[in-house]
Design an enzyme around this catalytic site. Sequence first.
Site, PDB file in Angstrom:
ATOM      1  CB  THR A  52      -0.941   0.014   1.214  1.00 54.82           C
ATOM      2  OG1 THR A  52      -0.166  -0.103   2.417  1.00 54.82           O
ATOM      3  CG2 THR A  52      -1.914  -1.166   1.148  1.00 54.82           C
ATOM      4  CD  GLN A 157       7.861   5.536  20.949  1.00 53.88           C
ATOM      5  OE1 GLN A 157       8.995   5.448  20.496  1.00 53.88           O
ATOM      6  NE2 GLN A 157       7.355   6.682  21.382  1.00 53.88           N
ATOM      7  CD  GLU A 159       2.148  -2.072  15.711  1.00 53.18           C
ATOM      8  OE1 GLU A 159       1.684  -2.106  14.550  1.00 53.18           O
ATOM      9  OE2 GLU A 159       3.215  -2.656  16.037  1.00 53.18           O
ATOM     10  CB  SER A 194      10.462   1.521  15.741  1.00 54.11           C
ATOM     11  OG  SER A 194       9.061   1.463  15.953  1.00 54.11           O
ATOM     12  CG  ASP A 246       6.129  -7.375   7.036  1.00 56.35           C
ATOM     13  OD1 ASP A 246       5.325  -7.566   7.972  1.00 56.35           O
ATOM     14  OD2 ASP A 246       5.879  -6.619   6.081  1.00 56.35           O
TER      15      ASP A 246
END
Length: 363
Positions: A52, A157, A159, A194, A246
């Site tokens: 996307t 971070q 999430e 992150s 991923d």
Amino acid sequence: MSNEPQVPETNVLAVASHVVSGNVGNKIAVFVLQSMGCEVSALNTVQFSNHTGYKQWKGTRVSAQEITDLWDGLKQSYLNNFDMMLSGYIPGAEAVTAVGNIGKELRHKSEEAQKPGSFFWILDPVMGDNGKLYVAEAVVPAYKSLVHHADLILPNQFEAELLSGVKITDSSSLEHAMRVLHEDYGVPHVIITSVSIPLFNSSSAATPETPRTMSVVGSTRTSDRQPRLFKISFPVFDCHFNGTGDMFAALMVVRMREAVSKYEKQNGGSLGEKRSWLSSDDVDALDLPLARAAEKVLASMHGVLAYTSESMTAEVKAVKERKGDKLDEETLHLIKTRAAELKLARNLGSLRDPTIEYRAEKM
């Protein structure tokens, strides 16, 4: 040097998105895992033409029922024996629940066989980034009800903030968020992938080419659910890549399995037979298999991203020289996005035998 993979024989169920062109989701997971010696069964949650980030794509999302049907199809042919499960992007709360049921079923199977360490689930709770959700709001509570079944979760971070309910603004709030994930949810292992707030002195990771740094922060809980925190700081390339989460998750499957095996050989014992591969309380944060695994993962990531960044710069420059002023903004975006696809196929050395530059440190 032996050509044998360093990871023990491992059969992985990878549940994530799929694209026809490019490298994200299961396109990355399958390649990385097979290249490093694992057998992989891919259950794709979307089928898109491209990721996307191009801002345009075609394709379909898989429903919760289709996920369940595919799993039932594996079971009816006795194709459901997995050592590890990796779950990434899942479209919608019902689909999250369907994937969760697979993980819980595999967990129950291992416990019923009285082999609690024979199954390990790595869950990447893909919900959003940089303060923005890119899934439906109903996905958040679906993950909150699921993460305690996983062995290792890999939130970024944002999430981690969504799951813990703690806004991460400094080292104290970061540790609080980690405690919530360990104490309230009981998650055995956590890596926040992150951390971008200025928590640490990361000058050792900066270079003239990559002056900006970020950190991953990991922890394996103790028997009384207290965190054992470590951080690894690393340089950030001035480029937007898709699929880095991923790649991190897929590499973590291999390196965690490998690190536990290596720990057993060096220290004796049967860590790999314990549920969630939880180290005893006397193991220091920097000696955790999770820390050793994360160091190797980030080493591979750095090698791949450095190669991709260099290739991207040259590719975009060549196009600009050919096209000159004829490039409109939309076309330039598509060219840059294509050039930023992670270069994996001709970079196997970085995946299999990376040079570790960035080491774990105590918080």
